[in-house]
Design a protein around this motif. Structure first.
Motif, mmCIF file in Angstrom:
data_model
loop_
_atom_site.group_PDB
_atom_site.id
_atom_site.type_symbol
_atom_site.label_atom_id
_atom_site.label_comp_id
_atom_site.label_asym_id
_atom_site.label_seq_id
_atom_site.Cartn_x
_atom_site.Cartn_y
_atom_site.Cartn_z
ATOM 1 N N ARG A 127 0.837 -1.202 0.000
ATOM 2 C CA ARG A 127 0.000 0.000 0.000
ATOM 3 C C ARG A 127 0.871 1.250 0.000
ATOM 4 N NH1 ARG A 127 -2.814 -3.187 3.725
ATOM 5 N NH2 ARG A 127 -2.030 -1.941 5.465
ATOM 6 N N HIS A 128 1.962 1.215 0.774
ATOM 7 C CA HIS A 128 2.887 2.351 0.823
ATOM 8 C C HIS A 128 3.521 2.583 -0.548
ATOM 9 C CE1 HIS A 128 5.875 5.123 2.413
ATOM 10 N NE2 HIS A 128 6.752 4.463 1.698
ATOM 11 N N GLN A 129 3.965 1.513 -1.190
ATOM 12 C CA GLN A 129 4.586 1.649 -2.508
ATOM 13 C C GLN A 129 3.603 2.253 -3.508
ATOM 14 O OE1 GLN A 129 5.825 -2.498 -2.787
ATOM 15 N NE2 GLN A 129 7.931 -1.800 -3.026
ATOM 16 N N ARG A 130 2.361 1.794 -3.459
ATOM 17 C CA ARG A 130 1.362 2.337 -4.382
ATOM 18 C C ARG A 130 1.102 3.814 -4.080
ATOM 19 N NH1 ARG A 130 -4.206 -0.071 -6.729
ATOM 20 N NH2 ARG A 130 -4.866 1.876 -7.715
ATOM 21 N N SER A 131 1.003 4.163 -2.813
ATOM 22 C CA SER A 131 0.801 5.571 -2.449
ATOM 23 C C SER A 131 1.957 6.430 -2.948
ATOM 24 C CB SER A 131 0.674 5.726 -0.931
ATOM 25 O OG SER A 131 -0.503 5.146 -0.460
ATOM 26 N N ALA A 132 3.179 5.932 -2.798
ATOM 27 C CA ALA A 132 4.351 6.677 -3.269
ATOM 28 C C ALA A 132 4.294 6.841 -4.782
ATOM 29 C CB ALA A 132 5.642 5.972 -2.845
ATOM 30 N N PHE A 133 3.956 5.780 -5.498
ATOM 31 C CA PHE A 133 3.849 5.842 -6.963
ATOM 32 C C PHE A 133 2.797 6.863 -7.369
ATOM 33 C CE2 PHE A 133 1.962 4.532 -10.994
ATOM 34 C CZ PHE A 133 3.094 4.456 -11.811
ATOM 35 N N GLU A 134 1.640 6.806 -6.718
ATOM 36 C CA GLU A 134 0.560 7.729 -7.062
ATOM 37 C C GLU A 134 0.941 9.173 -6.752
ATOM 38 O OE1 GLU A 134 -2.709 5.898 -4.985
ATOM 39 O OE2 GLU A 134 -3.128 4.563 -6.681
ATOM 40 N N TYR A 135 1.655 9.390 -5.652
ATOM 41 C CA TYR A 135 2.092 10.732 -5.280
ATOM 42 C C TYR A 135 3.103 11.276 -6.296
ATOM 43 C CZ TYR A 135 4.378 14.451 -2.655
ATOM 44 O OH TYR A 135 4.923 15.642 -2.277
ATOM 45 N N HIS A 143 -2.437 7.757 -18.996
ATOM 46 C CA HIS A 143 -1.824 6.814 -19.941
ATOM 47 C C HIS A 143 -0.348 6.610 -19.612
ATOM 48 C CE1 HIS A 143 0.484 5.852 -23.600
ATOM 49 N NE2 HIS A 143 -0.496 4.981 -23.794
ATOM 50 N N ASP A 144 0.370 7.700 -19.314
ATOM 51 C CA ASP A 144 1.800 7.600 -18.992
ATOM 52 C C ASP A 144 2.022 6.821 -17.697
ATOM 53 O OD1 ASP A 144 2.347 9.067 -21.250
ATOM 54 O OD2 ASP A 144 2.767 10.936 -20.175
ATOM 55 N N ARG A 145 1.188 7.071 -16.695
ATOM 56 C CA ARG A 145 1.312 6.354 -15.411
ATOM 57 C C ARG A 145 1.148 4.860 -15.623
ATOM 58 N NH1 ARG A 145 -2.724 8.647 -11.144
ATOM 59 N NH2 ARG A 145 -1.200 8.001 -9.622
ATOM 60 N N LEU A 146 0.105 4.486 -16.348
ATOM 61 C CA LEU A 146 -0.165 3.063 -16.560
ATOM 62 C C LEU A 146 0.884 2.421 -17.466
ATOM 63 C CD1 LEU A 146 -4.051 3.171 -16.900
ATOM 64 C CD2 LEU A 146 -2.685 2.455 -14.919
ATOM 65 N N GLU A 147 1.352 3.162 -18.468
ATOM 66 C CA GLU A 147 2.381 2.620 -19.364
ATOM 67 C C GLU A 147 3.696 2.413 -18.601
ATOM 68 O OE1 GLU A 147 3.966 1.217 -23.064
ATOM 69 O OE2 GLU A 147 2.031 1.246 -22.058
ATOM 70 N N PHE A 148 4.058 3.370 -17.752
ATOM 71 C CA PHE A 148 5.265 3.211 -16.941
ATOM 72 C C PHE A 148 5.121 2.000 -16.014
ATOM 73 C CE2 PHE A 148 7.754 4.041 -13.083
ATOM 74 C CZ PHE A 148 9.015 4.118 -13.632
ATOM 75 N N ARG A 150 3.229 -0.622 -16.438
ATOM 76 C CA ARG A 150 3.269 -1.837 -17.265
ATOM 77 C C ARG A 150 4.709 -2.179 -17.641
ATOM 78 N NH1 ARG A 150 3.850 -3.525 -22.169
ATOM 79 N NH2 ARG A 150 4.119 -1.491 -23.109
ATOM 80 N N LEU A 151 5.468 -1.175 -18.073
ATOM 81 C CA LEU A 151 6.849 -1.421 -18.490
ATOM 82 C C LEU A 151 7.748 -1.793 -17.312
ATOM 83 C CD1 LEU A 151 7.237 1.377 -21.173
ATOM 84 C CD2 LEU A 151 7.118 -1.101 -21.567
ATOM 85 N N MET A 152 7.494 -1.208 -16.145
ATOM 86 C CA MET A 152 8.283 -1.560 -14.957
ATOM 87 C C MET A 152 8.047 -3.026 -14.583
ATOM 88 S SD MET A 152 10.452 -0.802 -12.638
ATOM 89 C CE MET A 152 10.580 0.948 -12.405
ATOM 90 N N VAL A 153 6.798 -3.451 -14.593
ATOM 91 C CA VAL A 153 6.477 -4.844 -14.280
ATOM 92 C C VAL A 153 7.093 -5.770 -15.338
ATOM 93 C CG1 VAL A 153 4.586 -6.511 -14.073
ATOM 94 C CG2 VAL A 153 4.423 -4.279 -12.943
ATOM 95 N N LYS A 154 7.018 -5.387 -16.594
ATOM 96 C CA LYS A 154 7.617 -6.188 -17.662
ATOM 97 C C LYS A 154 9.129 -6.305 -17.463
ATOM 98 C CE LYS A 154 8.103 -6.349 -22.697
ATOM 99 N NZ LYS A 154 7.745 -5.709 -23.977
ATOM 100 N N TYR A 155 9.764 -5.204 -17.096
ATOM 101 C CA TYR A 155 11.206 -5.201 -16.850
ATOM 102 C C TYR A 155 11.557 -6.173 -15.728
ATOM 103 C CZ TYR A 155 15.830 -3.445 -15.573
ATOM 104 O OH TYR A 155 17.168 -3.355 -15.267
#
Length: 170
Positions: A127-135, A143-148, A150-155
């Motif tokens: 939850r903390h990681q998601r909050s940090a990402f959203e912040y 679109h950029d948030r979701l694409e980043f 997606r690419l981070m998970v793919k990496y």
């Protein structure tokens, strides 16, 4: 007003070259872990942040009930000496986040499992990681948030190929 008196316009910033961009990836990854220390929702102490390195690997390698992880295997995954991994595990056990148990496949082996407190810490960490990402990405286009993401998970999913790589000179 003469031409010498005209206000100076600064040149538009140039986009980095491909080489500059690729050279910046390593330092950027080095900074990523620091986002976990941001004062956002569900704060995690610096000590618990270091514990999540171990807990994450235990969780990842025991999701399938048939899989088990030992201190030795953990040392290999962390790339540290077994004595260092043992100290890290002991710290997590003392904090109440890990449990040692006899292997279901070989009773002579001791394996690791997350305790209920360890499972709760990892949920809070997510939850903390998601909050940090959203912040951090709050002013990005959706679109950029979701694409980043997606690419981070793919990496990260592609990291497994490193094990298959033949070291240079072999």
């Amino acid at each position: 007003m003469t031409t010498n008196d005209a206000p100076q316009q600064s040149p538009a910033p140039q986009e980095p070259t491909a080489e500059e961009l690729l050279d910046a990836v390593g330092p950027a990854f080095g900074k990523l872990r620091r986002t976990s220390l941001l004062e956002v929702e569900n704060p995690i102490s610096a000590k618990d942040l270091s514990r999540t390195l171990v807990l994450n690997l235990v969780l990842e390698h025991t999701r399938d009930s048939e899989k088990e992880i030992t201190v030795g295997a953990l040392a290999g995954l962390l790339g540290v000496d077994p004595s260092v991994a043992s100290r890290m595990v002991t710290d997590n056990i003392k904090a109440g986040y890990l449990l040692r148990a006899a292997s279901q496949h070989d009773g002579r082996r001791t394996v690791l499992h997350l305790s209920p407190a360890g499972t709760a810490l990892m949920a809070r960490f997510r939850r903390h990681q998601r909050s940090a990402f959203e912040y951090i990405t709050a002013d990005w286009a959706e679109h950029d948030r979701l694409e980043f993401a997606r690419l981070m998970v793919k990496y990260v999913d592609s990291l497994g190929r490193l094990k298959e790589r033949t070291p240079a000179g072999e």
